[in-house]
Each structure stands twice: as structure tokens, then as C-alpha cells.
Design an enzyme around this catalytic site. Structure first.
Site, short mmCIF file in Angstrom:
data_model
loop_
_atom_site.label_atom_id
_atom_site.label_comp_id
_atom_site.label_asym_id
_atom_site.label_seq_id
_atom_site.Cartn_x
_atom_site.Cartn_y
_atom_site.Cartn_z
N SER A 33 2.80 -4.48 -6.44
CA SER A 33 4.00 -4.21 -5.46
C SER A 33 3.60 -3.77 -4.06
O SER A 33 2.70 -4.17 -3.42
CB SER A 33 5.24 -3.56 -5.83
OG SER A 33 6.33 -3.76 -5.22
N ASP A 66 -6.53 -9.64 4.34
CA ASP A 66 -6.44 -10.58 5.42
C ASP A 66 -6.97 -10.24 6.86
O ASP A 66 -7.35 -11.02 7.57
CB ASP A 66 -5.03 -11.16 5.60
CG ASP A 66 -4.48 -11.86 4.03
OD1 ASP A 66 -5.20 -12.08 3.36
OD2 ASP A 66 -3.30 -12.55 4.45
N LYS A 83 2.92 -8.61 -8.45
CA LYS A 83 4.48 -8.73 -8.23
C LYS A 83 4.84 -8.52 -6.52
O LYS A 83 4.48 -7.61 -5.65
CB LYS A 83 5.06 -7.07 -8.60
CG LYS A 83 6.70 -6.95 -8.27
CD LYS A 83 6.84 -5.45 -8.69
CE LYS A 83 8.48 -5.35 -8.33
NZ LYS A 83 8.86 -5.37 -6.87
#
Length: 438
Positions: free
Chosen positions: A305, A316, A330
Site C-alpha cells: 500500500s 518512476d 495492494k
């Protein structure tokens, strides 16, 4: 036969359960009126409501013990939520209070984050310095019994309720690990005071920050940890290891704040849902407290999460090198909607996406460099006969002292000798530091 008045009463009971939203762990806070409006456009399914009322009547008439309407309706609501997805749930007064406590960093229990997999209760991760972690419970363990009672078929909420209780009471969990034979672990319930952030210098120039879970103040704690590491080092660091292993997640905003401490610009995370207020975007503010030093991020199957939000954003944005194993996967956002009588709904309202538009739901974050857990056995180096041991050898051309056998410095023990993944992360940072200095 069900009378229309009873159908209307049941419909009103169901329609009025949604109150004002409240933001807690891993969640945005969409406005409840929008959700209510969306549900009232469709006509009520009268056939299903008749079936519902008939089932209630049959249970009350034929069940072996008397059951009142309140209990049946509570159970129906629990079932309605638990069958949506593993993370939606109906929170009674105790559950709601415990959720609020957990995001503040102090609560009672075993210190274990659990999830549901194929009807089984699975350990997502133990929390550091709690009865669960001290007893050796590991991410991926299945809890098959609680005090001798099988957990198969129980909802996650029911299992958690059984594991919680008075501080000081003992509880026995029966676990299955890696498909092996069941074994028992007895723990004592305790007040869980979670230290969200831990930090230290691994050695001169290299800092270590571990986030155990994302609480309301985690962003501030990471900022303080970065400042302390620089102060302890006496100058700018050469590298940082950010450890997110076995971090079950927590408050979304805190995850955003942590990423913001490591990047100067760009998107951090965005969410998509059915209602307008679940469409959120978070970007960097330009306050890079890490001074852009080389960064290694450790993740594993217990990283879930909010910790995946951090890992995905840093990956990224090409800010750090991810090491370890694939994370939990998740990628959903939960919102807590308070109801009457100190109850609440925890309901999935959106999916979150990394800056490059990746949804990690049920897939996880794949590390840049896979490093599995391992144990290292140090062997004793052989003492080789050297040039400086030879009788009549020439001296050093620059006048340096001889270095015969036994004169060399003993090799320093590797930091965290029992943590192969951390050792590999430190080695990577040293390599990056050498490359930068050339």
C-alpha cells in the site's frame, strides 16, 4: 408474504447508513452525498429485498437459538462489506476506535498486519518491536487457528477481533509457513507503540532510514531523521538506504510527504475512482531534504500500500534504485465513512497509480535489482607469504613502510551481518558514490 411497509423500512435502513467521510489509512476522502446520489438513481430491487426479509424470517423462526433483528442486520452489513473486497469492512465501535488509534501510532494487540487469501488469514507483515515480530512470525505465514479454533471461512474482521483483547492476556496462533506442517506460537497481548521511523549511520557517510508503517507524523519523522543523519555524519551523506520491507502501509498523505523529501519536482501519485472527490493528484513541492544523494530502497513481499506508493514514485522518478523482492500489490485506496453510534464503513473508493500510470493492484512493484534473503558465512582469510617477508627485499620506492604478513588491518565486519539485503544495498551505494566522484 412481506408487507410493503416492511420493505420500505428496510430500504430506508440501508439507504441512511452513510454519513460524513473521514480520512484515515491509505485513503482519500470522497464526499458521501455523491455516493448516496449515485445509489438512489436506480430503483430498489424489490425481489431481492423480499428474499432478504424472507431469509431473516426463516432464521428467526427455525435457527436453533433465538436471534434478534439487530444481530441479523449487523451480520448482514458485515457480509455486504466483506464480500466486496478484502479491504472493505464494517467497523463496530471497537474496530473504529482501534483504526483511529493505529494511525496515531499506539494501539493494543499483537502487532501483526493480516490480509485474506482464498478464504485464509495471511500475515502481510509483523510490526517491528511487537509480540508478533519477537515471536518470529513472518510475512506470508498463514494463521490457520486462533486459540485452537480454525480460521478458515472467517472474515478478516472476525479474525482480527479474536486476536485482539486485554493487554497481558496470552493467545495461541497456529501457523503454516511455506506449505509446511502447522506449528503453534503463543504470544502475550501488549500495548503496541509503533516507532514509525528509525535511523542510524551504517558507517561514515552512509545513512539508514527504516519506516515501519505510515502514520500521521511519519513525514515529519523522516525529515528529522535526514537532518540527524547529516549532523551525525558531520557533512553531506554519500548515500542513504530507505528500508520499506514488511511495511504494511498506512496514511496516504504521509507517503506523499516522504517522497517529497527525496525529489525536487514531478508527480508522486494519483488516484482514480467513481466519484469526483476520489480523483486526486499529489506532486512534489521542491523541498528535497535528502540533498539528492544516492538512494537505495529496500522492498519485499511485506511492503504494501503506502510503502508501494513511495517505492513506485521513487522508481518512476528515477530517484533511487529499488532492491529486494516484488512487493505485496495492494493498489487500492480505502475511505472511512463514519456512521451513527460510533460505527463506520471502511470502503474501497479508488485505485492509485504511480507517476508513469502504473496500477500495481494485484501485481506489486518489481525491484530494479532482485535480492533475496540469504545468510552469509564469513570464512577466515589465509595468511599469504608476502614480498615484505623475504630476506633482503627492496624497500618501497616512495619510502613507504613495509607491510609483512600480519601487518594489515583486520577486515571490518559487514554492517548488519545477518541482513544480506541491507549489505547489498550498502555495497551498491558505495559503488554509486565511487562512480559519482570520478
Amino acid at each position: 408474504m412481506l408487507h410493503l411497509s416492511r420493505l420500505t423500512s428496510l430500504a430506508l435502513t440501508i439507504a441512511l447508513v452513510i454519513g460524513a467521510p473521514l480520512a484515515f489509512a491509505d485513503q482519500a476522502a470522497p464526499a458521501a452525498p455523491a455516493a448516496t446520489a449515485a445509489t438512489t438513481k436506480a430503483p430498489l430491487p424489490l425481489d431481492e429485498l423480499r428474499t432478504f426479509a424472507e431469509v431473516m424470517d426463516r432464521i428467526k423462526a427455525a435457527y436453533v437459538e433465538p436471534v434478534d433483528d439487530k444481530t441479523l442486520l449487523e451480520n448482514a452489513i458485515k457480509g455486504m462489506l466483506s464480500n466486496l473486497d478484502p479491504h472493505s469492512a464494517y467497523l463496530g465501535p471497537e474496530d473504529f476506535a482501534e483504526l483511529q488509534e493505529s494511525t496515531s501510532g499506539e494501539f493494543g494487540g499483537l502487532g501483526i498486519e493480516v490480509g485474506s487469501e482464498d478464504g485464509n488469514i495471511k500475515v502481510v507483515s509483523p510490526i517491528d518491536d511487537t509480540p508478533a515480530s519477537k515471536a518470529g512470525i513472518q510475512a506470508g505465514d498463514f494463521i490457520v487457528k486462533i486459540n485452537g479454533q480454525p480460521t478458515r471461512g472467517q472474515t478478516m474482521t472476525e479474525a482480527v477481533d479474536k486476536m485482539r483483547g486485554k493487554i497481558g492476556q496470552k493467545i495461541t496462533l497456529t501457523l503454516v509457513r511455506d506449505g509446511g506442517n502447522p506449528f503453534d506460537v503463543t504470544l502475550t497481548r501488549a500495548t503496541i507503540v509503533v516507532k514509525s521511523v528509525k535511523s542510524q549511520l551504517l558507517e561514515s557517510g552512509y545513512g539508514y532510514i527504516r519506516i515501519t508503517q505510515f502514520q500521521v507524523k511519519t513525514g515529519d519523522e523522516v525529515a528529522k531523521a535526514l537532518a540527524k543523519l547529516r549532523k551525525d555524519n558531520g557533512k553531506k551523506l554519500s548515500g542513504i538506504v530507505l528500508d520499506l520491507r514488511n511495511n504494511p502501509g498506512g496514511v496516504l498523505q504521509s507517503a506523499v510527504e516522504v517522497v517529497d523529501h527525496f525529489i525536487t519536482k514531478g508527480l508522486i501519485v494519483y488516484t482514480k475512482g467513481r466519484i469526483a472527490n476520489s480523483e486526486l493528484r499529489f506532486s512534489a513541492t521542491g523541498n528535497d531534504l535528502s540533498e539528492n544523494v544516492p538512494l537505495a530502497v529496500l522492498i519485499n513481499g511485506g511492503s504494501a500500500s503506502a510503502s508501494e506508493i513511495v517505492a513506485g514514485a521513487l522508481q518512476d522518478q528515477k530517484r533511487g534504485v529499488l532492491m529486494g523482492t516484488t512487493s505485496f500489490g495492494k493498489g487500492s485506496v480505502q475511505t472511512v465513512l463514519p456512521l451513527n453510534n460510533e460505527r463506520a464503513l471502511k470502503i474501497t473508493t479508488a485505485l492509485y497509480y504511480t507517476p508513469n500510470g502504473r496500477s500495481i493492484q494485484a501485481q506489486g512493484i518489481v525491484p530494479d535489482i532482485e535480492v533475496r534473503k540469504a545468510k552469509i558465512t564469513n570464512e577466515i582469510d589465509s595468511e599469504y607469504y608476502k614480498e615484505a617477508d623475504l630476506q633482503g627485499h627492496l624497500g618501497n620506492g616512495n619510502g613507504g613502510a613495509d607491510q609483512p604478513t600480519g601487518s594489515g588491518k583486520k577486515a571490518k565486519p559487514m554492517p548488519q551481518d545477518d541482513d544480506y539485503q541491507l549489505a547489498q544495498a550498502l555495497s551498491l551505494l558505495k559503488g554509486l558514490s565511487i562512480t559519482r566522484s570520478r
